[in-house]
Design a protein around this motif. Structure first.
Motif, PDB file in Angstrom:
ATOM      1  N   GLN A  85      50.052 -14.194   0.432  1.00 47.62           N
ATOM      2  CA  GLN A  85      49.146 -13.825  -0.650  1.00 47.62           C
ATOM      3  C   GLN A  85      47.803 -13.337  -0.122  1.00 47.62           C
ATOM      4  O   GLN A  85      47.291 -12.295  -0.546  1.00 47.62           O
ATOM      5  N   VAL A  86      47.215 -14.084   0.812  1.00 53.68           N
ATOM      6  CA  VAL A  86      45.868 -13.755   1.262  1.00 53.68           C
ATOM      7  C   VAL A  86      45.852 -12.453   2.061  1.00 53.68           C
ATOM      8  O   VAL A  86      44.917 -11.648   1.960  1.00 53.68           O
ATOM      9  N   ILE A  87      46.911 -12.199   2.842  1.00 58.09           N
ATOM     10  CA  ILE A  87      47.001 -10.942   3.587  1.00 58.09           C
ATOM     11  C   ILE A  87      47.152  -9.770   2.632  1.00 58.09           C
ATOM     12  O   ILE A  87      46.470  -8.742   2.754  1.00 58.09           O
ATOM     13  N   SER A  88      48.027  -9.916   1.660  1.00 61.16           N
ATOM     14  CA  SER A  88      48.258  -8.845   0.697  1.00 61.16           C
ATOM     15  C   SER A  88      46.985  -8.504  -0.079  1.00 61.16           C
ATOM     16  O   SER A  88      46.645  -7.320  -0.241  1.00 61.16           O
ATOM     17  N   GLU A  89      46.274  -9.519  -0.528  1.00 58.51           N
ATOM     18  CA  GLU A  89      45.075  -9.281  -1.330  1.00 58.51           C
ATOM     19  C   GLU A  89      43.954  -8.641  -0.513  1.00 58.51           C
ATOM     20  O   GLU A  89      43.223  -7.782  -1.018  1.00 58.51           O
ATOM     21  N   ALA A  90      43.806  -9.042   0.760  1.00 54.61           N
ATOM     22  CA  ALA A  90      42.772  -8.435   1.608  1.00 54.61           C
ATOM     23  C   ALA A  90      43.076  -6.962   1.858  1.00 54.61           C
ATOM     24  O   ALA A  90      42.165  -6.112   1.851  1.00 54.61           O
ATOM     25  N   LEU A  91      44.337  -6.639   2.088  1.00 50.53           N
ATOM     26  CA  LEU A  91      44.711  -5.237   2.316  1.00 50.53           C
ATOM     27  C   LEU A  91      44.506  -4.402   1.062  1.00 50.53           C
ATOM     28  O   LEU A  91      44.027  -3.265   1.128  1.00 50.53           O
ATOM     29  N   VAL A  92      44.851  -4.949  -0.090  1.00 53.42           N
ATOM     30  CA  VAL A  92      44.638  -4.219  -1.344  1.00 53.42           C
ATOM     31  C   VAL A  92      43.159  -3.927  -1.554  1.00 53.42           C
ATOM     32  O   VAL A  92      42.765  -2.806  -1.910  1.00 53.42           O
ATOM     33  N   GLU A  93      42.316  -4.918  -1.286  1.00 54.72           N
ATOM     34  CA  GLU A  93      40.879  -4.714  -1.464  1.00 54.72           C
ATOM     35  C   GLU A  93      40.338  -3.665  -0.497  1.00 54.72           C
ATOM     36  O   GLU A  93      39.399  -2.934  -0.816  1.00 54.72           O
ATOM     37  N   SER A  94      40.940  -3.594   0.689  1.00 53.59           N
ATOM     38  CA  SER A  94      40.482  -2.612   1.680  1.00 53.59           C
ATOM     39  C   SER A  94      40.951  -1.197   1.346  1.00 53.59           C
ATOM     40  O   SER A  94      40.473  -0.225   1.928  1.00 53.59           O
ATOM     41  N   GLY A  95      41.895  -1.081   0.424  1.00 55.46           N
ATOM     42  CA  GLY A  95      42.444   0.226   0.085  1.00 55.46           C
ATOM     43  C   GLY A  95      43.455   0.712   1.090  1.00 55.46           C
ATOM     44  O   GLY A  95      43.782   1.903   1.138  1.00 55.46           O
ATOM     45  N   SER A  96      43.986  -0.202   1.904  1.00 53.05           N
ATOM     46  CA  SER A  96      44.935   0.182   2.939  1.00 53.05           C
ATOM     47  C   SER A  96      46.247  -0.563   2.743  1.00 53.05           C
ATOM     48  O   SER A  96      46.479  -1.202   1.722  1.00 53.05           O
TER      49      SER A  96
END
Length: 354
Positions: A85-96
């Motif tokens: 969850q935390v990896i997915s959400e950080a990547l989404v926020e980064s736009g990558s």
């Protein structure tokens, strides 16, 4: 340290770093994760391919927070779910997305054996393409890196929900003290402080100990009317973080002159300093004369509570009494950023950390 694989043109390397900042993905991305006893933080940063010449502040392209990833606390399924969850959400926020990731470094509490490392590494490898480098460390190591810009030298003291001291000498030898969890005696931790406070309330209530201001203060904070209700409250959900959250009440009582609370905090400061002393002496960080300089990175809510009864200040005072060359550092970045810096240094100098 310069990238050993560059052509030596620093301006060219800096230009590549600027490009990474501008579009986020010029040289790829690094994920840094800090998994403590309460929650897990993941940050997404650009990869800078020239060693320890990082911009300050380091650009954070994405950041997310999820639940605990210590499988000893929450079990394997919940720990892995929080990690995904935390990896997915950080990547989404980064736009990558995962295709831009070059390296992942996770520091997690509960990593005490190579088998722990291997399990979590496998979890992360299953989430990414095979070329992504994965590093799994104890959370104390990434906390150290947060105060040393990714270098592994010196000692770190973490005192939050749990506590641990961990260190490295210049030859890469490592040592630790504490960090074995509340049952085995992390008494300087938030849990240890609060558990002793709850015990003092019960002892005062049944006549085995002196009266203490902790009784009224803790009962009010928890919305309880009698110390008898503390038993049900404690065992209804004996999670470490829930109990550790009572540290501010202990500190406020000590500030108001309660002797029992003051002794609990003094003992905690003594125990935390003793953990650092054990690591420093085992590694010889203080030198033969005991006066050599070395960093002591101090991390965690217990040490950085910014209250009048300053536990961190008291611990620092005790450390400097033992080791006058110790340089205490309050990191400017969070441990998750330390994990990202560590991953970049591992990738740049090709350190084998398996």
């Amino acid at each position: 340290m310069r990238n050993p694989h560059s052509n030596g043109n620093l301006e060219e390397e800096e230009g590549r770093g600027e490009a990474a900042v501008e579009n986020g993905f010029g040289d790829g991305l690094i994920l840094g994760l800090d998994g403590g006893a309460t929650s897990t933080v993941c940050v997404c940063v650009p990869f800078f391919p020239y060693g320890d010449r990082f911009p300050e502040p380091l650009p954070i392209l994405g950041r997310a927070v999820a639940g605990c990833t210590n499988r000893n606390s929450v079990g394997e399924t919940a720990a892995r779910d929080s990690l995904e969850q935390v990896i997915s959400e950080a990547l989404v926020e980064s736009g990558s997305d995962k295709s831009h990731v070059r390296g992942v470094c996770l520091g997690v509490s509960g990593v005490n054996h190579p088998s722990d490392q291997d399990m979590i590494q496998n979890w992360i490898r299953d989430m990414f393409p095979s070329h992504v480098k994965v590093y799994v460390q104890n959370d104390a190591i990434v906390a150290l890196a947060s105060g040393t810009m990714g270098k592994l030298h010196g000692c770190v003291l973490i005192a939050g929900t749990g506590c641990i001291a961990y260190g490295f000498d210049e030859d890469g030898r490592e040592a630790r003290a504490s960090g074995a969890g509340p049952i085995l005696g992390d008494w300087g931790s938030g849990y240890g402080i609060s558990a002793q406070a709850l015990t003092a309330v019960i002892r005062a209530h049944d006549g085995r100990g002196p009266e203490t201001m902790l009784t009224s203060t803790i009962l009010k904070a928890l919305g309880l009317s009698s110390p008898d209700e503390l038993i049900g409250w404690t065992y209804a959900d004996p999670s470490w973080a829930r109990i550790a959250a009572l540290v501010p009440q202990v500190v406020s009582c000590a500030e108001a002159g309660d002797e029992i609370s003051d002794k609990i905090l003094v003992d905690a400061a003594d125990d935390l300093a003793l953990s650092v002393k054990a690591v420093v002496q085992r590694l010889g960080l203080c030198g033969k004369d005991g006066k050599a300089c070395f960093p002591v990175v101090m991390v965690g809510g217990v040490l950085n509570a910014n209250m009048k009864w300053d536990i961190g200040k008291e611990v620092s005072k005790r450390i400097n009494q033992h080791f006058p060359g110790a340089q205490t550092i309050i990191p400017k970045v969070e441990p998750a950023v330390g994990a990202a810096l560590l991953a970049m240094n591992f990738l740049t100098v090709k350190i084998d950390v398996s």
